[in-house]
Design an enzyme around this catalytic site. Structure first.
Site, mmCIF file in Angstrom:
data_model
loop_
_atom_site.group_PDB
_atom_site.id
_atom_site.type_symbol
_atom_site.label_atom_id
_atom_site.label_comp_id
_atom_site.label_asym_id
_atom_site.label_seq_id
_atom_site.Cartn_x
_atom_site.Cartn_y
_atom_site.Cartn_z
ATOM 1 N N ARG A 173 -19.297 -8.087 -11.816
ATOM 2 C CA ARG A 173 -18.846 -9.305 -12.499
ATOM 3 C C ARG A 173 -19.982 -10.332 -12.474
ATOM 4 N NH1 ARG A 173 -12.941 -10.973 -10.441
ATOM 5 N NH2 ARG A 173 -13.879 -10.911 -8.365
ATOM 6 N N TYR B 156 0.841 -1.208 0.000
ATOM 7 C CA TYR B 156 0.000 0.000 0.000
ATOM 8 C C TYR B 156 0.873 1.254 0.000
ATOM 9 C CZ TYR B 156 -4.315 2.572 0.914
ATOM 10 O OH TYR B 156 -5.394 3.409 0.817
#
Ligand SMILES: NC(=O)c1ccc[n+]([C@@H]2O[C@H](COP(=O)([O-])OP(=O)(O)OC[C@H]3O[C@@H](n4cnc5c(N)ncnc54)[C@H](OP(=O)(O)O)[C@@H]3O)[C@@H](O)[C@H]2O)c1
Length: 363
Positions: A204, A82
Protein backbone atom coordinates in the site's frame (compact mmCIF):
# COMPACT_ATOMS: atom_id res chain seq x y z
CA UNK A 1 17.33 -3.67 36.66
CA UNK A 2 17.60 -7.46 36.28
CA UNK A 3 14.70 -7.46 33.80
CA UNK A 4 16.30 -4.67 31.78
CA UNK A 5 19.61 -6.55 31.72
CA UNK A 6 17.80 -9.65 30.44
CA UNK A 7 16.05 -7.61 27.75
CA UNK A 8 19.36 -6.03 26.71
CA UNK A 9 20.93 -9.50 26.48
CA UNK A 10 18.08 -10.85 24.35
CA UNK A 11 18.29 -7.78 22.16
CA UNK A 12 22.00 -8.29 21.67
CA UNK A 13 21.38 -11.94 20.81
CA UNK A 14 18.61 -11.09 18.40
CA UNK A 15 20.39 -8.34 16.53
CA UNK A 16 24.01 -9.40 16.62
CA UNK A 17 22.90 -12.88 15.58
CA UNK A 18 24.97 -15.18 17.82
CA UNK A 19 21.81 -17.23 18.21
CA UNK A 20 20.32 -18.90 21.23
CA UNK A 21 23.42 -20.84 22.22
CA UNK A 22 24.48 -20.23 25.81
CA UNK A 23 21.24 -18.52 26.78
CA UNK A 24 20.27 -19.77 30.19
CA UNK A 25 17.04 -18.81 31.87
CA UNK A 26 17.14 -19.79 35.50
CA UNK A 27 14.75 -17.57 37.47
CA UNK A 28 11.93 -19.33 39.37
CA UNK A 29 9.62 -16.33 39.66
CA UNK A 30 5.90 -17.13 39.64
CA UNK A 31 4.76 -17.82 36.05
CA UNK A 32 2.82 -15.00 34.46
CA UNK A 33 0.87 -14.80 31.24
CA UNK A 34 -1.46 -12.68 29.13
CA UNK A 35 -4.83 -14.20 29.93
CA UNK A 36 -8.26 -13.53 28.41
CA UNK A 37 -11.49 -14.77 29.96
CA UNK A 38 -13.79 -13.59 27.19
CA UNK A 39 -13.46 -12.68 23.53
CA UNK A 40 -13.11 -9.02 22.60
CA UNK A 41 -10.56 -6.36 21.71
CA UNK A 42 -7.18 -7.67 22.90
CA UNK A 43 -6.19 -4.42 24.67
CA UNK A 44 -9.39 -4.65 26.72
CA UNK A 45 -9.70 -8.35 27.46
CA UNK A 46 -6.06 -9.35 28.00
CA UNK A 47 -4.58 -9.11 31.48
CA UNK A 48 -1.06 -9.89 32.66
CA UNK A 49 -1.63 -12.31 35.55
CA UNK A 50 0.06 -14.92 37.70
CA UNK A 51 -0.84 -18.30 36.24
CA UNK A 52 -0.71 -21.84 37.61
CA UNK A 53 1.87 -24.20 36.21
CA UNK A 54 0.61 -27.73 35.51
CA UNK A 55 2.41 -30.58 37.32
CA UNK A 56 5.06 -32.10 35.06
CA UNK A 57 3.59 -35.35 33.69
CA UNK A 58 5.39 -38.31 32.02
CA UNK A 59 5.39 -36.79 28.54
CA UNK A 60 5.34 -33.16 29.70
CA UNK A 61 8.06 -30.58 29.14
CA UNK A 62 8.53 -27.51 31.33
CA UNK A 63 9.48 -24.57 29.14
CA UNK A 64 10.59 -21.03 29.96
CA UNK A 65 9.36 -18.84 27.13
CA UNK A 66 11.95 -16.41 25.78
CA UNK A 67 10.17 -14.42 23.05
CA UNK A 68 6.86 -14.55 21.17
CA UNK A 69 5.50 -12.41 18.33
CA UNK A 70 2.06 -10.85 17.97
CA UNK A 71 0.55 -12.11 14.70
CA UNK A 72 -2.79 -11.14 13.12
CA UNK A 73 -4.16 -14.64 13.84
CA UNK A 74 -3.40 -14.19 17.58
CA UNK A 75 -5.49 -11.01 17.52
CA UNK A 76 -8.34 -12.72 15.61
CA UNK A 77 -8.31 -15.64 18.04
CA UNK A 78 -8.75 -13.28 21.00
CA UNK A 79 -11.46 -11.37 19.12
CA UNK A 80 -13.23 -14.71 18.61
CA UNK A 81 -13.18 -14.46 14.81
CA UNK A 82 -10.53 -17.08 13.98
CA UNK A 83 -11.10 -20.60 12.63
CA UNK A 84 -9.85 -22.16 15.86
CA UNK A 85 -10.65 -20.75 19.29
CA UNK A 86 -9.18 -21.67 22.66
CA UNK A 87 -11.25 -22.84 25.63
CA UNK A 88 -11.58 -19.88 27.99
CA UNK A 89 -9.89 -18.65 30.07
CA UNK A 90 -6.88 -18.88 27.76
CA UNK A 91 -3.38 -17.52 27.37
CA UNK A 92 -2.85 -15.60 24.11
CA UNK A 93 -0.21 -16.29 21.45
CA UNK A 94 0.43 -19.17 19.07
CA UNK A 95 4.08 -18.77 18.23
CA UNK A 96 7.39 -18.19 20.04
CA UNK A 97 10.61 -19.73 21.27
CA UNK A 98 11.37 -21.15 24.69
CA UNK A 99 13.99 -23.12 26.55
CA UNK A 100 13.37 -26.56 28.07
CA UNK A 101 13.92 -26.53 31.84
CA UNK A 102 12.72 -29.99 32.84
CA UNK A 103 11.30 -33.05 31.08
CA UNK A 104 8.95 -35.86 32.17
CA UNK A 105 10.21 -39.44 32.57
CA UNK A 106 8.96 -40.60 29.14
CA UNK A 107 10.26 -37.70 27.09
CA UNK A 108 12.85 -38.88 24.57
CA UNK A 109 13.23 -36.10 21.97
CA UNK A 110 14.01 -33.16 24.26
CA UNK A 111 16.31 -32.43 27.20
CA UNK A 112 16.88 -29.47 29.53
CA UNK A 113 18.60 -26.62 27.72
CA UNK A 114 17.06 -27.40 24.30
CA UNK A 115 15.33 -24.58 22.46
CA UNK A 116 11.80 -25.30 21.29
CA UNK A 117 9.03 -23.79 19.17
CA UNK A 118 5.38 -24.92 18.99
CA UNK A 119 4.57 -27.70 16.53
CA UNK A 120 0.91 -26.63 16.41
CA UNK A 121 -1.26 -23.57 17.03
CA UNK A 122 -3.11 -22.87 20.26
CA UNK A 123 -0.41 -23.41 22.90
CA UNK A 124 -0.71 -19.95 24.43
CA UNK A 125 2.84 -18.64 24.12
CA UNK A 126 2.45 -15.20 25.73
CA UNK A 127 3.60 -16.40 29.11
CA UNK A 128 6.82 -16.74 31.01
CA UNK A 129 6.60 -20.48 31.68
CA UNK A 130 4.43 -23.49 30.84
CA UNK A 131 4.28 -27.27 30.80
CA UNK A 132 3.55 -28.44 27.25
CA UNK A 133 3.32 -31.97 25.85
CA UNK A 134 6.43 -33.30 24.11
CA UNK A 135 4.50 -33.83 20.87
CA UNK A 136 3.40 -30.18 20.77
CA UNK A 137 7.01 -28.96 20.59
CA UNK A 138 9.75 -28.94 17.98
CA UNK A 139 13.43 -28.72 18.81
CA UNK A 140 15.23 -25.69 17.33
CA UNK A 141 18.96 -25.56 16.60
CA UNK A 142 20.72 -23.40 19.19
CA UNK A 143 22.54 -21.17 16.67
CA UNK A 144 19.45 -19.42 15.31
CA UNK A 145 18.91 -15.77 16.41
CA UNK A 146 16.08 -15.33 18.94
CA UNK A 147 13.84 -13.22 16.71
CA UNK A 148 14.25 -15.68 13.81
CA UNK A 149 13.40 -18.64 16.05
CA UNK A 150 10.43 -16.87 17.61
CA UNK A 151 8.94 -16.07 14.19
CA UNK A 152 9.93 -19.14 12.16
CA UNK A 153 7.03 -21.52 12.72
CA UNK A 154 4.21 -19.56 11.05
CA UNK A 155 5.19 -17.01 8.40
CA UNK A 156 8.38 -18.47 6.86
CA UNK A 157 6.76 -21.94 6.92
CA UNK A 158 3.70 -20.53 5.15
CA UNK A 159 5.92 -18.85 2.55
CA UNK A 160 7.96 -22.05 2.09
CA UNK A 161 4.86 -24.20 1.51
CA UNK A 162 3.18 -21.75 -0.85
CA UNK A 163 6.35 -21.62 -2.94
CA UNK A 164 6.60 -25.42 -3.09
CA UNK A 165 3.13 -26.94 -3.07
CA UNK A 166 1.11 -25.16 -5.78
CA UNK A 167 3.20 -24.42 -8.89
CA UNK A 168 6.58 -25.74 -9.92
CA UNK A 169 8.63 -22.59 -10.29
CA UNK A 170 12.12 -22.72 -11.83
CA UNK A 171 14.89 -20.16 -11.46
CA UNK A 172 13.97 -17.18 -13.62
CA UNK A 173 10.19 -17.73 -13.21
CA UNK A 174 8.23 -15.14 -11.28
CA UNK A 175 5.46 -14.69 -8.72
CA UNK A 176 3.34 -11.74 -7.69
CA UNK A 177 2.19 -11.05 -4.11
CA UNK A 178 0.32 -8.37 -2.21
CA UNK A 179 0.98 -7.26 1.42
CA UNK A 180 4.60 -7.86 0.41
CA UNK A 181 5.87 -6.06 3.52
CA UNK A 182 4.01 -8.45 5.86
CA UNK A 183 5.89 -11.13 7.77
CA UNK A 184 4.76 -13.69 5.18
CA UNK A 185 5.64 -11.33 2.32
CA UNK A 186 9.18 -10.70 3.57
CA UNK A 187 9.76 -14.46 3.89
CA UNK A 188 8.35 -15.03 0.38
CA UNK A 189 10.77 -12.45 -1.06
CA UNK A 190 13.78 -14.03 0.64
CA UNK A 191 12.97 -17.70 -0.01
CA UNK A 192 12.07 -16.93 -3.63
CA UNK A 193 15.31 -14.97 -4.12
CA UNK A 194 17.29 -17.90 -2.70
CA UNK A 195 15.64 -20.13 -5.34
CA UNK A 196 16.28 -17.64 -8.15
CA UNK A 197 12.55 -16.87 -8.50
CA UNK A 198 11.70 -13.25 -9.36
CA UNK A 199 9.14 -11.44 -7.22
CA UNK A 200 6.71 -8.65 -8.06
CA UNK A 201 5.73 -7.15 -4.73
CA UNK A 202 2.65 -5.06 -4.13
CA UNK A 203 2.34 -2.78 -1.07
CA UNK A 204 0.00 0.00 0.00
CA UNK A 205 1.16 3.55 -0.69
CA UNK A 206 2.52 5.48 2.33
CA UNK A 207 4.51 8.63 3.04
CA UNK A 208 7.80 6.74 3.56
CA UNK A 209 7.27 4.49 0.49
CA UNK A 210 10.85 4.77 -0.81
CA UNK A 211 12.23 3.56 2.53
CA UNK A 212 9.99 0.49 2.34
CA UNK A 213 10.87 -0.14 -1.32
CA UNK A 214 14.58 0.03 -0.47
CA UNK A 215 14.12 -2.33 2.46
CA UNK A 216 12.22 -4.94 0.42
CA UNK A 217 14.75 -4.66 -2.41
CA UNK A 218 17.56 -5.23 0.09
CA UNK A 219 15.79 -8.51 0.96
CA UNK A 220 15.87 -9.53 -2.71
CA UNK A 221 12.61 -8.10 -4.13
CA UNK A 222 12.86 -7.56 -7.91
CA UNK A 223 9.98 -5.11 -8.23
CA UNK A 224 8.02 -3.23 -5.58
CA UNK A 225 4.88 -1.42 -6.74
CA UNK A 226 1.94 0.16 -4.96
CA UNK A 227 -1.65 -1.03 -5.36
CA UNK A 228 -2.31 2.19 -7.36
CA UNK A 229 0.66 1.68 -9.71
CA UNK A 230 -0.47 -1.90 -10.39
CA UNK A 231 -3.81 -0.61 -11.73
CA UNK A 232 -2.16 1.71 -14.31
CA UNK A 233 -1.53 0.43 -17.88
CA UNK A 234 2.13 1.57 -17.90
CA UNK A 235 2.99 -0.91 -15.13
CA UNK A 236 3.43 -3.39 -18.03
CA UNK A 237 6.56 -1.48 -19.13
CA UNK A 238 7.94 -1.61 -15.63
CA UNK A 239 7.37 -5.38 -15.41
CA UNK A 240 8.46 -6.23 -18.97
CA UNK A 241 11.76 -7.80 -17.90
CA UNK A 242 10.04 -10.45 -15.73
CA UNK A 243 8.00 -13.34 -17.14
CA UNK A 244 4.27 -13.20 -16.39
CA UNK A 245 3.81 -14.90 -12.99
CA UNK A 246 2.37 -18.41 -12.73
CA UNK A 247 1.80 -17.91 -8.99
CA UNK A 248 0.00 -15.12 -7.11
CA UNK A 249 -0.02 -14.99 -3.31
CA UNK A 250 -2.93 -13.11 -1.79
CA UNK A 251 -2.92 -12.01 1.86
CA UNK A 252 -5.37 -9.13 1.38
CA UNK A 253 -8.52 -10.02 -0.63
CA UNK A 254 -10.84 -7.41 -2.17
CA UNK A 255 -9.66 -5.32 -5.14
CA UNK A 256 -6.05 -6.11 -4.36
CA UNK A 257 -6.65 -9.80 -5.12
CA UNK A 258 -8.53 -8.94 -8.34
CA UNK A 259 -5.50 -6.93 -9.50
CA UNK A 260 -3.17 -9.87 -8.84
CA UNK A 261 -5.39 -12.02 -11.09
CA UNK A 262 -5.07 -9.46 -13.91
CA UNK A 263 -1.32 -10.00 -13.94
CA UNK A 264 -1.39 -13.78 -13.56
CA UNK A 265 -0.26 -16.03 -16.43
CA UNK A 266 -2.79 -18.26 -18.29
CA UNK A 267 -3.57 -21.32 -16.14
CA UNK A 268 -1.67 -19.77 -13.21
CA UNK A 269 -2.65 -20.23 -9.56
CA UNK A 270 -3.65 -17.66 -6.97
CA UNK A 271 -3.24 -18.90 -3.40
CA UNK A 272 -5.19 -16.96 -0.77
CA UNK A 273 -3.70 -17.22 2.72
CA UNK A 274 -4.95 -14.05 4.43
CA UNK A 275 -7.70 -11.47 4.23
CA UNK A 276 -6.25 -8.32 5.76
CA UNK A 277 -8.73 -6.02 3.94
CA UNK A 278 -11.63 -8.11 5.31
CA UNK A 279 -13.09 -7.99 1.77
CA UNK A 280 -14.07 -11.08 -0.26
CA UNK A 281 -12.06 -12.16 -3.27
CA UNK A 282 -13.88 -11.09 -6.45
CA UNK A 283 -12.88 -12.99 -9.56
CA UNK A 284 -13.65 -11.55 -13.02
CA UNK A 285 -15.47 -14.14 -15.13
CA UNK A 286 -12.90 -13.58 -17.90
CA UNK A 287 -10.09 -14.74 -15.59
CA UNK A 288 -11.87 -18.06 -15.17
CA UNK A 289 -13.06 -18.53 -18.77
CA UNK A 290 -10.26 -17.10 -20.87
CA UNK A 291 -7.32 -17.59 -18.51
CA UNK A 292 -8.51 -20.69 -16.70
CA UNK A 293 -6.82 -19.51 -13.50
CA UNK A 294 -6.84 -21.77 -10.45
CA UNK A 295 -7.96 -20.40 -7.07
CA UNK A 296 -6.58 -22.16 -4.03
CA UNK A 297 -6.31 -21.53 -0.30
CA UNK A 298 -3.64 -22.37 2.24
CA UNK A 299 -3.68 -22.64 6.03
CA UNK A 300 -0.45 -23.57 7.83
CA UNK A 301 -2.33 -24.86 10.89
CA UNK A 302 -4.18 -27.40 8.75
CA UNK A 303 -0.97 -28.44 7.01
CA UNK A 304 0.71 -29.03 10.41
CA UNK A 305 -2.28 -31.04 11.62
CA UNK A 306 -2.27 -33.09 8.40
CA UNK A 307 1.41 -33.85 9.05
CA UNK A 308 1.19 -34.34 12.84
CA UNK A 309 1.62 -38.13 12.83
CA UNK A 310 4.82 -38.09 10.84
CA UNK A 311 6.77 -34.91 11.50
CA UNK A 312 9.56 -35.66 8.99
CA UNK A 313 8.31 -33.14 6.42
CA UNK A 314 7.87 -30.51 9.13
CA UNK A 315 11.40 -31.13 10.40
CA UNK A 316 12.81 -30.96 6.88
CA UNK A 317 11.08 -27.63 6.30
CA UNK A 318 12.49 -26.22 9.59
CA UNK A 319 15.97 -27.51 8.67
CA UNK A 320 15.78 -25.93 5.19
CA UNK A 321 14.67 -22.62 6.68
CA UNK A 322 17.44 -22.75 9.32
CA UNK A 323 20.00 -23.37 6.55
CA UNK A 324 18.76 -20.26 4.76
CA UNK A 325 19.08 -18.31 8.04
CA UNK A 326 22.66 -19.53 8.52
CA UNK A 327 23.54 -18.56 4.96
CA UNK A 328 22.15 -15.07 5.56
CA UNK A 329 19.37 -15.64 2.99
CA UNK A 330 16.50 -15.50 5.47
CA UNK A 331 16.26 -12.97 8.28
CA UNK A 332 13.61 -12.28 10.89
CA UNK A 333 10.95 -9.80 9.77
CA UNK A 334 11.51 -6.16 10.65
CA UNK A 335 10.49 -6.16 14.29
CA UNK A 336 10.29 -4.24 17.53
CA UNK A 337 11.03 -6.01 20.80
CA UNK A 338 8.83 -5.13 23.75
CA UNK A 339 9.09 -6.42 27.34
CA UNK A 340 6.03 -8.49 28.32
CA UNK A 341 5.00 -5.88 30.91
CA UNK A 342 4.52 -3.35 28.08
CA UNK A 343 2.16 -5.65 26.18
CA UNK A 344 -0.50 -2.92 25.79
CA UNK A 345 1.90 -0.81 23.77
CA UNK A 346 2.84 -3.82 21.62
CA UNK A 347 -0.81 -4.78 21.00
CA UNK A 348 -1.71 -1.25 19.95
CA UNK A 349 1.25 -1.07 17.56
CA UNK A 350 0.46 -4.51 16.09
CA UNK A 351 -3.01 -3.34 15.03
CA UNK A 352 -1.92 -0.04 13.44
CA UNK A 353 -1.67 0.24 9.63
CA UNK A 354 1.66 1.06 7.92
CA UNK A 355 3.73 -0.01 10.93
CA UNK A 356 5.82 -2.50 8.90
CA UNK A 357 7.29 -4.05 12.07
CA UNK A 358 6.33 -7.21 13.90
CA UNK A 359 5.93 -6.74 17.67
CA UNK A 360 7.89 -9.35 19.64
CA UNK A 361 7.14 -9.82 23.35
CA UNK A 362 10.24 -10.56 25.42
CA UNK A 363 9.39 -12.75 28.40
N1 LIG B 1 -3.00 -19.07 5.99
C1 LIG B 1 -1.95 -19.18 6.79
O1 LIG B 1 -1.48 -20.27 7.11
C2 LIG B 1 -1.31 -17.93 7.30
C3 LIG B 1 -0.06 -17.97 7.90
C4 LIG B 1 0.53 -16.77 8.30
C5 LIG B 1 -0.18 -15.58 8.14
N2 LIG B 1 -1.42 -15.61 7.61
C6 LIG B 1 -2.20 -14.39 7.39
O2 LIG B 1 -1.42 -13.57 6.54
C7 LIG B 1 -1.72 -12.22 6.80
C8 LIG B 1 -0.40 -11.50 7.10
O3 LIG B 1 0.15 -12.03 8.30
P1 LIG B 1 1.57 -11.50 8.81
O4 LIG B 1 1.89 -12.06 10.13
O5 LIG B 1 2.52 -11.69 7.72
O6 LIG B 1 1.18 -9.95 8.95
P2 LIG B 1 1.98 -8.70 9.47
O7 LIG B 1 3.44 -8.95 9.41
O8 LIG B 1 1.37 -8.27 10.75
O9 LIG B 1 1.63 -7.61 8.34
C9 LIG B 1 0.31 -7.24 8.09
C10 LIG B 1 0.20 -6.88 6.63
O10 LIG B 1 -1.15 -6.63 6.28
C11 LIG B 1 -1.23 -5.39 5.59
N3 LIG B 1 -2.55 -4.80 5.85
C12 LIG B 1 -3.08 -4.51 7.05
N4 LIG B 1 -4.33 -4.03 6.90
C13 LIG B 1 -4.57 -4.02 5.57
C14 LIG B 1 -5.69 -3.62 4.76
N5 LIG B 1 -6.80 -3.15 5.31
N6 LIG B 1 -5.58 -3.74 3.43
C15 LIG B 1 -4.44 -4.23 2.88
N7 LIG B 1 -3.37 -4.62 3.57
C16 LIG B 1 -3.43 -4.52 4.91
C17 LIG B 1 -0.09 -4.58 6.15
O11 LIG B 1 0.21 -3.57 5.23
P3 LIG B 1 0.53 -2.04 5.68
O12 LIG B 1 1.98 -2.01 6.03
O13 LIG B 1 0.21 -1.31 4.43
O14 LIG B 1 -0.36 -1.71 6.84
C18 LIG B 1 0.99 -5.65 6.23
O15 LIG B 1 1.56 -5.86 4.97
C19 LIG B 1 -2.70 -12.23 7.97
O16 LIG B 1 -4.00 -12.20 7.45
C20 LIG B 1 -2.45 -13.56 8.62
O17 LIG B 1 -3.55 -14.04 9.37
C21 LIG B 1 -1.99 -16.75 7.18
Amino acid sequence: MVAMAAVRRLRALATAGPGLRGLSVTSRARPRGLVYEQHGEPAQVLQLKDIDLAELWDSGVRVKMIAAPINPSDINMIQGTYAILADLPAVGGNEGVGQVMEVGSRVTSLKPGDLVIPADAGLGTWRTEAVFSEESLLKMPSDIPVTCAATLGVNPCTAYRMLSDFETLKPGDSLIQNSANSGVGQAVIQIAAAKGIKTINVVRDRPDLQELVDRLKSLGADHVVTEEMLRKPDVKDLLKNVPKPMLALNGVGGKSATELLRHLQHKGTMVTYGGMSKQPVTVPVSALIFKDVKLRGFWMTQWKRDHAQNKEELRKMIEDLCSLIRQGQLTAPACREVPLANYQEALTASMKPYISAKQILLM
